[in-house]
Design a protein around this motif. Sequence first.
Motif, PDB file in Angstrom:
ATOM      1  N   SER A 182       0.822  -1.218   0.000  1.00  0.00           N
ATOM      2  CA  SER A 182       0.000   0.000   0.000  1.00  0.00           C
ATOM      3  C   SER A 182       0.849   1.259   0.000  1.00  0.00           C
ATOM      4  CB  SER A 182      -0.938   0.008   1.218  1.00  0.00           C
ATOM      5  OG  SER A 182      -1.885  -1.029   1.127  1.00  0.00           O
ATOM      6  N   ARG A 183       2.111   1.135   0.425  1.00  0.00           N
ATOM      7  CA  ARG A 183       3.061   2.256   0.452  1.00  0.00           C
ATOM      8  C   ARG A 183       2.508   3.444   1.245  1.00  0.00           C
ATOM      9  NH1 ARG A 183       6.309   0.526   1.249  1.00  0.00           N
ATOM     10  NH2 ARG A 183       7.762   2.198   0.766  1.00  0.00           N
ATOM     11  N   ILE A 184       2.153   3.196   2.480  1.00  0.00           N
ATOM     12  CA  ILE A 184       1.665   4.253   3.368  1.00  0.00           C
ATOM     13  C   ILE A 184       2.579   4.340   4.584  1.00  0.00           C
ATOM     14  CG2 ILE A 184      -0.157   4.930   4.977  1.00  0.00           C
ATOM     15  CD1 ILE A 184      -0.915   5.553   2.173  1.00  0.00           C
ATOM     16  N   GLY A 185       3.087   5.537   4.832  1.00  0.00           N
ATOM     17  CA  GLY A 185       3.837   5.822   6.039  1.00  0.00           C
ATOM     18  C   GLY A 185       3.357   7.136   6.612  1.00  0.00           C
ATOM     19  N   TRP A 186       3.702   7.399   7.857  1.00  0.00           N
ATOM     20  CA  TRP A 186       3.328   8.684   8.440  1.00  0.00           C
ATOM     21  C   TRP A 186       4.404   9.148   9.414  1.00  0.00           C
ATOM     22  CZ3 TRP A 186       0.649   4.165   9.412  1.00  0.00           C
ATOM     23  CH2 TRP A 186       0.636   3.701  10.722  1.00  0.00           C
ATOM     24  N   ALA A 187       4.513  10.450   9.512  1.00  0.00           N
ATOM     25  CA  ALA A 187       5.426  11.083  10.465  1.00  0.00           C
ATOM     26  C   ALA A 187       4.604  11.863  11.477  1.00  0.00           C
ATOM     27  CB  ALA A 187       6.396  12.009   9.751  1.00  0.00           C
ATOM     28  N   ILE A 188       5.005  11.758  12.742  1.00  0.00           N
ATOM     29  CA  ILE A 188       4.403  12.561  13.809  1.00  0.00           C
ATOM     30  C   ILE A 188       5.451  13.600  14.197  1.00  0.00           C
ATOM     31  CG2 ILE A 188       3.398  12.523  16.110  1.00  0.00           C
ATOM     32  CD1 ILE A 188       2.710   9.583  15.645  1.00  0.00           C
ATOM     33  N   VAL A 189       5.107  14.863  14.039  1.00  0.00           N
ATOM     34  CA  VAL A 189       6.096  15.941  14.096  1.00  0.00           C
ATOM     35  C   VAL A 189       5.677  16.991  15.123  1.00  0.00           C
ATOM     36  CG1 VAL A 189       7.372  17.643  12.727  1.00  0.00           C
ATOM     37  CG2 VAL A 189       6.536  15.539  11.639  1.00  0.00           C
ATOM     38  N   LYS A 190       6.623  17.447  15.910  1.00  0.00           N
ATOM     39  CA  LYS A 190       6.346  18.428  16.965  1.00  0.00           C
ATOM     40  C   LYS A 190       6.222  19.842  16.422  1.00  0.00           C
ATOM     41  CE  LYS A 190       8.214  20.121  21.373  1.00  0.00           C
ATOM     42  NZ  LYS A 190       9.301  19.964  22.366  1.00  0.00           N
ATOM     43  N   ASP A 191       7.127  20.234  15.525  1.00  0.00           N
ATOM     44  CA  ASP A 191       7.237  21.613  15.030  1.00  0.00           C
ATOM     45  C   ASP A 191       6.460  21.750  13.724  1.00  0.00           C
ATOM     46  OD1 ASP A 191       8.134  24.006  13.784  1.00  0.00           O
ATOM     47  OD2 ASP A 191       9.947  23.968  14.997  1.00  0.00           O
ATOM     48  N   ILE A 192       5.522  22.685  13.672  1.00  0.00           N
ATOM     49  CA  ILE A 192       4.703  22.848  12.473  1.00  0.00           C
ATOM     50  C   ILE A 192       5.538  23.283  11.269  1.00  0.00           C
ATOM     51  CG2 ILE A 192       4.073  25.246  12.985  1.00  0.00           C
ATOM     52  CD1 ILE A 192       1.313  24.608  11.739  1.00  0.00           C
ATOM     53  N   ALA A 193       6.602  24.050  11.489  1.00  0.00           N
ATOM     54  CA  ALA A 193       7.446  24.473  10.373  1.00  0.00           C
ATOM     55  C   ALA A 193       8.132  23.274   9.740  1.00  0.00           C
ATOM     56  CB  ALA A 193       8.476  25.495  10.849  1.00  0.00           C
ATOM     57  N   VAL A 194       8.601  22.330  10.564  1.00  0.00           N
ATOM     58  CA  VAL A 194       9.222  21.107  10.045  1.00  0.00           C
ATOM     59  C   VAL A 194       8.186  20.264   9.317  1.00  0.00           C
ATOM     60  CG1 VAL A 194      10.352  18.940  10.697  1.00  0.00           C
ATOM     61  CG2 VAL A 194      11.023  21.087  11.795  1.00  0.00           C
ATOM     62  N   ALA A 195       7.003  20.141   9.891  1.00  0.00           N
ATOM     63  CA  ALA A 195       5.933  19.363   9.258  1.00  0.00           C
ATOM     64  C   ALA A 195       5.565  19.940   7.896  1.00  0.00           C
ATOM     65  CB  ALA A 195       4.710  19.321  10.171  1.00  0.00           C
ATOM     66  N   LYS A 196       5.494  21.259   7.797  1.00  0.00           N
ATOM     67  CA  LYS A 196       5.159  21.905   6.525  1.00  0.00           C
ATOM     68  C   LYS A 196       6.234  21.635   5.473  1.00  0.00           C
ATOM     69  CE  LYS A 196       2.237  25.717   8.151  1.00  0.00           C
ATOM     70  NZ  LYS A 196       2.123  27.198   8.310  1.00  0.00           N
ATOM     71  N   LYS A 197       7.498  21.665   5.872  1.00  0.00           N
ATOM     72  CA  LYS A 197       8.574  21.391   4.926  1.00  0.00           C
ATOM     73  C   LYS A 197       8.540  19.936   4.474  1.00  0.00           C
ATOM     74  CE  LYS A 197      12.605  23.291   5.152  1.00  0.00           C
ATOM     75  NZ  LYS A 197      13.963  23.734   5.586  1.00  0.00           N
ATOM     76  N   MET A 198       8.209  19.024   5.375  1.00  0.00           N
ATOM     77  CA  MET A 198       8.083  17.619   4.988  1.00  0.00           C
ATOM     78  C   MET A 198       6.938  17.439   4.001  1.00  0.00           C
ATOM     79  SD  MET A 198       8.827  15.614   8.596  1.00  0.00           S
ATOM     80  CE  MET A 198       8.685  13.993   7.828  1.00  0.00           C
ATOM     81  N   ALA A 199       5.819  18.104   4.264  1.00  0.00           N
ATOM     82  CA  ALA A 199       4.679  18.019   3.345  1.00  0.00           C
ATOM     83  C   ALA A 199       5.046  18.601   1.984  1.00  0.00           C
ATOM     84  CB  ALA A 199       3.474  18.753   3.941  1.00  0.00           C
ATOM     85  N   THR A 200       5.844  19.663   1.979  1.00  0.00           N
ATOM     86  CA  THR A 200       6.297  20.254   0.723  1.00  0.00           C
ATOM     87  C   THR A 200       7.155  19.275  -0.067  1.00  0.00           C
ATOM     88  OG1 THR A 200       6.233  22.506   1.612  1.00  0.00           O
ATOM     89  CG2 THR A 200       7.671  22.122  -0.281  1.00  0.00           C
ATOM     90  N   PHE A 201       8.007  18.518   0.613  1.00  0.00           N
ATOM     91  CA  PHE A 201       8.839  17.526  -0.066  1.00  0.00           C
ATOM     92  C   PHE A 201       7.962  16.464  -0.732  1.00  0.00           C
ATOM     93  CE2 PHE A 201      11.188  13.626  -0.451  1.00  0.00           C
ATOM     94  CZ  PHE A 201      12.442  14.013  -0.868  1.00  0.00           C
ATOM     95  N   VAL A 202       6.956  15.953  -0.002  1.00  0.00           N
ATOM     96  CA  VAL A 202       6.069  14.940  -0.572  1.00  0.00           C
ATOM     97  C   VAL A 202       5.300  15.520  -1.750  1.00  0.00           C
ATOM     98  CG1 VAL A 202       4.105  13.420  -0.113  1.00  0.00           C
ATOM     99  CG2 VAL A 202       5.882  13.734   1.627  1.00  0.00           C
ATOM    100  N   GLN A 203       4.830  16.751  -1.614  1.00  0.00           N
ATOM    101  CA  GLN A 203       4.110  17.416  -2.697  1.00  0.00           C
ATOM    102  C   GLN A 203       4.992  17.559  -3.925  1.00  0.00           C
ATOM    103  OE1 GLN A 203       2.527  21.319  -1.732  1.00  0.00           O
ATOM    104  NE2 GLN A 203       2.850  22.024  -3.839  1.00  0.00           N
ATOM    105  N   SER A 204       6.218  18.003  -3.733  1.00  0.00           N
ATOM    106  CA  SER A 204       7.109  18.280  -4.859  1.00  0.00           C
ATOM    107  C   SER A 204       7.577  17.007  -5.554  1.00  0.00           C
ATOM    108  CB  SER A 204       8.334  19.064  -4.373  1.00  0.00           C
ATOM    109  OG  SER A 204       7.943  20.310  -3.813  1.00  0.00           O
ATOM    110  N   SER A 205       7.705  15.913  -4.800  1.00  0.00           N
ATOM    111  CA  SER A 205       8.243  14.687  -5.390  1.00  0.00           C
ATOM    112  C   SER A 205       7.177  13.781  -5.984  1.00  0.00           C
ATOM    113  CB  SER A 205       9.063  13.909  -4.350  1.00  0.00           C
ATOM    114  OG  SER A 205       8.295  13.629  -3.200  1.00  0.00           O
ATOM    115  N   THR A 206       5.989  13.743  -5.367  1.00  0.00           N
ATOM    116  CA  THR A 206       4.940  12.829  -5.866  1.00  0.00           C
ATOM    117  C   THR A 206       3.547  13.453  -5.898  1.00  0.00           C
ATOM    118  OG1 THR A 206       4.700  11.903  -3.625  1.00  0.00           O
ATOM    119  CG2 THR A 206       6.165  10.735  -5.135  1.00  0.00           C
ATOM    120  N   MET A 207       3.451  14.730  -5.661  1.00  0.00           N
ATOM    121  CA  MET A 207       2.165  15.438  -5.642  1.00  0.00           C
ATOM    122  C   MET A 207       1.150  14.742  -4.738  1.00  0.00           C
ATOM    123  SD  MET A 207       0.807  18.219  -6.523  1.00  0.00           S
ATOM    124  CE  MET A 207       1.981  18.854  -7.736  1.00  0.00           C
TER     125      MET A 207
END
Length: 347
Positions: A182-207
Amino acid sequence: MSDECTVVIKGWELMSYYSDSSNMCWFMLPELRDEIERLHHLVGNAVTKDKYIVVGNGSSQLFQAALFAVSPSDVSDHPINVVVTAPYYSEYKNAINVLHSRMFRWAGDATLYDENKPYIEVVTSPNNPDGTLRVPMVNSLAEGKLIHDLAYYWPQYTPINYEAGHDIMLFTFSKCTGHAGSRIGWAIVKDIAVAKKMATFVQSSTMGVSKESQTRAAKIIAVICDGYQNFKSNESELFFEYSKRLMRERWEKFRGAIEQSMVFNVTKYPRAHCNFTNEISETYPSFAWLKCEEGIENSHHCLRKLNICGREGERFGVDSKYVRISMLGIDDEFNEMVKRLSNAKKE
């Protein structure tokens, strides 16, 4: 539980890129987020309150996303060092080197790191390949960032003895339930700025991440959690108890074969109290970490002579005396492996 876990998706459903425009991880289905929070609350292995969840295409993508998020953005000439204590998961090095990034670079064993430069340390606990519990090991005055890979921190593999609350924690559907495809993973992140950058990476690489996979994962996790919520004593085993029993039975067979062969040693684990089961429990890792006896220099070659597939120790940052074997194959394959191991002779 095939009927309970069945998902039907109509041809016109799930067509948009967007899942939840109000969430900083806009491609994550709200029902998956809710079930992930519910699952961790049930098991007690990670804190989700006041934290942010980012979904990815397996934890492999989120590992790269986390590196991207915590690396300084102005170090093109001096990428930050990434270290992990050996033996370490063999794909970390590949996942870093394949990017040829100017932001971060592979720097090897955390216990050997002696540079007075910023670093990122990956803490894998329980560890792949040897199943041991890990803590940060870098001994340096330099500023360091931590990424905790907790893929195997589930009660069928190891006692749950604390509720993790680290800054960045990676989990994966494939290790929790076995649904690797299924290729599902998740990250639990304390800092919203770090979480936003991680989401940006996923968006940029696989939309984003497949909604079909997210829907299936949410349904299966919901079935697991519903089982505990609605449990009656006359019902069959619940998911984690069922899975743990299978792991225990396999490890008992495997250790018997290893002792009979007198060719390999296998890691031994201490018993510990599990908060989830409220009992003293043993560790049953998804991999067996073997070391050959004196007089044998290459465990991988030894296994190949028995027609058993393993992954050589050099890929985990140690020498050829070590080899990793999967404990998660289908029953027929596992039983055949045990049979071949038990027939091994030192000579």
